[in-house]
Design an enzyme around this catalytic site. Sequence first.
Site, PDB file in Angstrom:
ATOM      1  N   ASP A 131       0.848  -1.186   0.000  1.00  0.00           N
ATOM      2  CA  ASP A 131       0.000   0.000   0.000  1.00  0.00           C
ATOM      3  C   ASP A 131       0.886   1.238   0.000  1.00  0.00           C
ATOM      4  OD1 ASP A 131       1.064  -0.219   2.501  1.00  0.00           O
ATOM      5  OD2 ASP A 131      -0.826  -0.178   3.593  1.00  0.00           O
ATOM      6  N   HIS A 448       1.496  -8.992  -3.629  1.00  0.00           N
ATOM      7  CA  HIS A 448       0.407  -8.051  -3.340  1.00  0.00           C
ATOM      8  C   HIS A 448       1.023  -6.661  -3.160  1.00  0.00           C
ATOM      9  CE1 HIS A 448      -3.647  -7.075  -1.757  1.00  0.00           C
ATOM     10  NE2 HIS A 448      -3.011  -6.271  -0.920  1.00  0.00           N
ATOM     11  N   ASP A 486       0.997 -18.051  -5.103  1.00  0.00           N
ATOM     12  CA  ASP A 486       1.542 -16.819  -5.678  1.00  0.00           C
ATOM     13  C   ASP A 486       0.410 -16.066  -6.355  1.00  0.00           C
ATOM     14  OD1 ASP A 486       3.189 -14.834  -6.608  1.00  0.00           O
ATOM     15  OD2 ASP A 486       4.074 -16.033  -8.218  1.00  0.00           O
ATOM     16  N   GLU A 495       1.790 -10.719   0.457  1.00  0.00           N
ATOM     17  CA  GLU A 495       2.139  -9.302   0.580  1.00  0.00           C
ATOM     18  C   GLU A 495       3.604  -9.195   0.982  1.00  0.00           C
ATOM     19  OE1 GLU A 495       0.240  -5.070   1.883  1.00  0.00           O
ATOM     20  OE2 GLU A 495      -0.548  -6.864   2.833  1.00  0.00           O
TER      21      GLU A 495
END
Length: 887
Positions: A131, A448, A486, A495
């Site tokens: 993020d 991720h 994956d 992540e």
Amino acid sequence: MRLVNSLGRRKILLILAVIVAFSTVLLFAKLWGRKTSSTLDEVGSKTHGDLTAENKNGGYLPEEEIPDQPPATGAFNYGEALQKAIFFYECQRSGKLDPSTLRLNWRGDSGLDDGKDAGIDLTGGWYDAGDHVKFNLPMSYSAAMLGWAVYEYEDAFKQSGQYNHILNNIKWACDYFIKCHPEKDVYYYQVGDGHADHAWWGPAEVMPMERPSYKVDRSSPGSTVVAETSAALAIASIIFKKVDGEYSKECLKHAKELFEFADTTKSDDGYTAANGFYNSWSGFYDELSWAAVWLYLATNDSSYLDKAESYSDKWGYEPQTNIPKYKWAQCWDDVTYGTYLLLARIKNDNGKYKEAIERHLDWWTTGYNGERITYTPKGLAWLDQWGSLRYATTTAFLACVYSDWENGDKEKAKTYLEFARSQADYALGSTGRSFVVGFGENPPKRPHHRTAHGSWADSQMEPPEHRHVLYGALVGGPDSTDNYTDDISNYTCNEVACDYNAGFVGLLAKMYKLYGGSPDPKFNGIEEVPEDEIFVEAGVNASGNNFIEIKAIVNNKSGWPARVCENLSFRYFINIEEIVNAGKSASDLQVSSSYNQGAKLSDVKHYKDNIYYVEVDLSGTKIYPGGQSAYKKEVQFRISAPEGTVFNPENDYSYQGLSAGTVVKSEYIPVYDAGVLVFGREPGSASKSTSKDNGLSKATPTVKTESQPTAKHTQNPASDFKTPANQNSVKKDQGIKGEVVLQYANGNAGATSNSINPRFKIINNGTKAINLSDVKIRYYYTKEGGASQNFWCDWSSAGNSNVTGNFFNLSSPKEGADTCLEVGFGSGAGTLDPGGSVEVQIRFSKEDWSNYNQSNDYSFNPSASDYTDWNRVTLYISNKLVYGKEP
């Protein structure tokens, strides 16, 4: 003469012996004294090559040549792994990036307005994970652990040619921490709202959401994050003393002030914005001791050592015992274990700190009191599903540090070191697959991570494959049975995060020191740009004897790096020979538009001979890879000749390849940025220009939207929710069954887990659109205990902020179910059209993070690693059961 020579030789030998002995003492003092009470003053007076405080580029160090490497003796190329694990932090950088030193071309400037809401410059630092929030608690922990690695294994970083790189990465974070500390008792601990951030999926360079700044001060303190930052800066003051004395002093000044702030307030009351993401579960006393130990090592001031020890009885004990805790790991939340180890070395005796660290490492290796951490069948020491590799590799780093300790137990040291090697090798691929992106055999390719994925459509599904390689990133890791997927949507296993790599770097430095391995002297993250980033798609909307109407869509799918374009235009070229032959001219042609997303259309302009063009100018319209409505703009325009005149598009340059009913990418409709050709070719040009190698400015204008939704999560105990009145009167409308399907995938297959992570996909196979605000999904499970529960939507194609979660107790518990989570949609989710689907990825946990037993849950399917039809989750539309079977 012989006697004199003999005596002379004896004198010489005696002198040499004294010199050797004295040198040995100095060497011992340097190596081990520094690991007890030294402040590194004697080491700090030396310089590293020609690096001084006068180095250029804002104090950042130049790239160094990789020295000749000794033969490797290990199972893996630890030098390459170390090189790439450090590089990962460059991929995480926020702020203004210097193109002259940037080692990758898919990252650009981002977060340049950070801090403006508070009137302060808070640019810089690292994005947390996949993020774009800057959470200072895990960030400062990561910087501290990287600094500790340099403190222990400086020679390994130098020999591998990575010394300057790791110092530069640590400095990048520490520069940001210093910005976050503008006043003695004020510290900005976060930039960005986690919920709003997670509601959008795209590259950092074009973030559209507001990024608020959050601070703690004396009236609303945050001792945990402030003390952790103090520790990071104290370590930085030690390791930078050699190369930049002034910077070292600056770091130490802030470290001292931050420690005093944290220590005198002893409260986390003001640390609220990170709740639900990085709560301080272990409290602040471990961070206070951790910071105090490093300040002692940086200053040799024994008052810091006294302070560190004074809090030892507040670090925590194993439940219902007086044994200091040992069944967890060094991590962003709990630095007790690193503190054990540092104090054991400083005290250098067989006291309680040595016992504590050995108890901890025994539990991770051979076992303690008949108990041992879980090991997967293939050998990973597995603590928890969230970042399982992070815990194992960080503990392995501590095991390495213990093994270097002169006063440590020699047999234990051997055991611990072998454990460390096994965990490093597991991460690097001993099971047949690597867990480090861009390294080894069968590495992760779909982590991720928003920016590495490079979506232009605010979607994890587009593009289907990642556009960039996130070199060096350690993914979360497998479950307790070695299962790993994956998958970009599997944030549990796949992540990445700054804290995941932090202890891993130190572990790799030790492995490199022991076994060698050659870093790649040509390594960088510069990628070939394999596709057009900015282009036009066009087709024929309508045509007649005297007109042509074109539908054109300007696309910005930039990713090297992603960027906002505000000055795009394109030209549609026509040949007016038939108009001229009819006795008319270009001035007789009319240009009009029936649909226009922010463009200005010119009259017909002359190019050369009978070739003219219409310019469609989108200046002032922001087009950026940030979502369906952001990355493309459509213009429908008509070119008309006078009545009675034939307009023949077949001889028009830009008409080539166009047809009715569809749009295609056309190189014959060139695109310009601020007047510079960036895609396509003009009439008569020998070759086309493409946005792959255009001269577009890398500066990224700030994206602002009119309003941004804030994702919400429910944080209430199940008992606070009334059982819906319609729970026992749900209408069974089997007539629509089959038209709407609910698929389920399990994001966490562990039988025992502190969070449940279902994923849902609703597919509309019918002929009518479905209003998503009428849709409910129910997941049934056993709660096990009375703790209140938290709900999070981590991602949804309907928008995170449009997803709701409510818990309720079943009025009559069933086998495998006494509680239900009901997932719904807000009005902003829109409709689900026929043939379409919507995905929802959620997780929920108990407030106290105690475990669930998923194995007896009605809706749990451990084998559903990908979306599958599963009738033990139910779907309702307007209170009608349309899919699944209730318990």
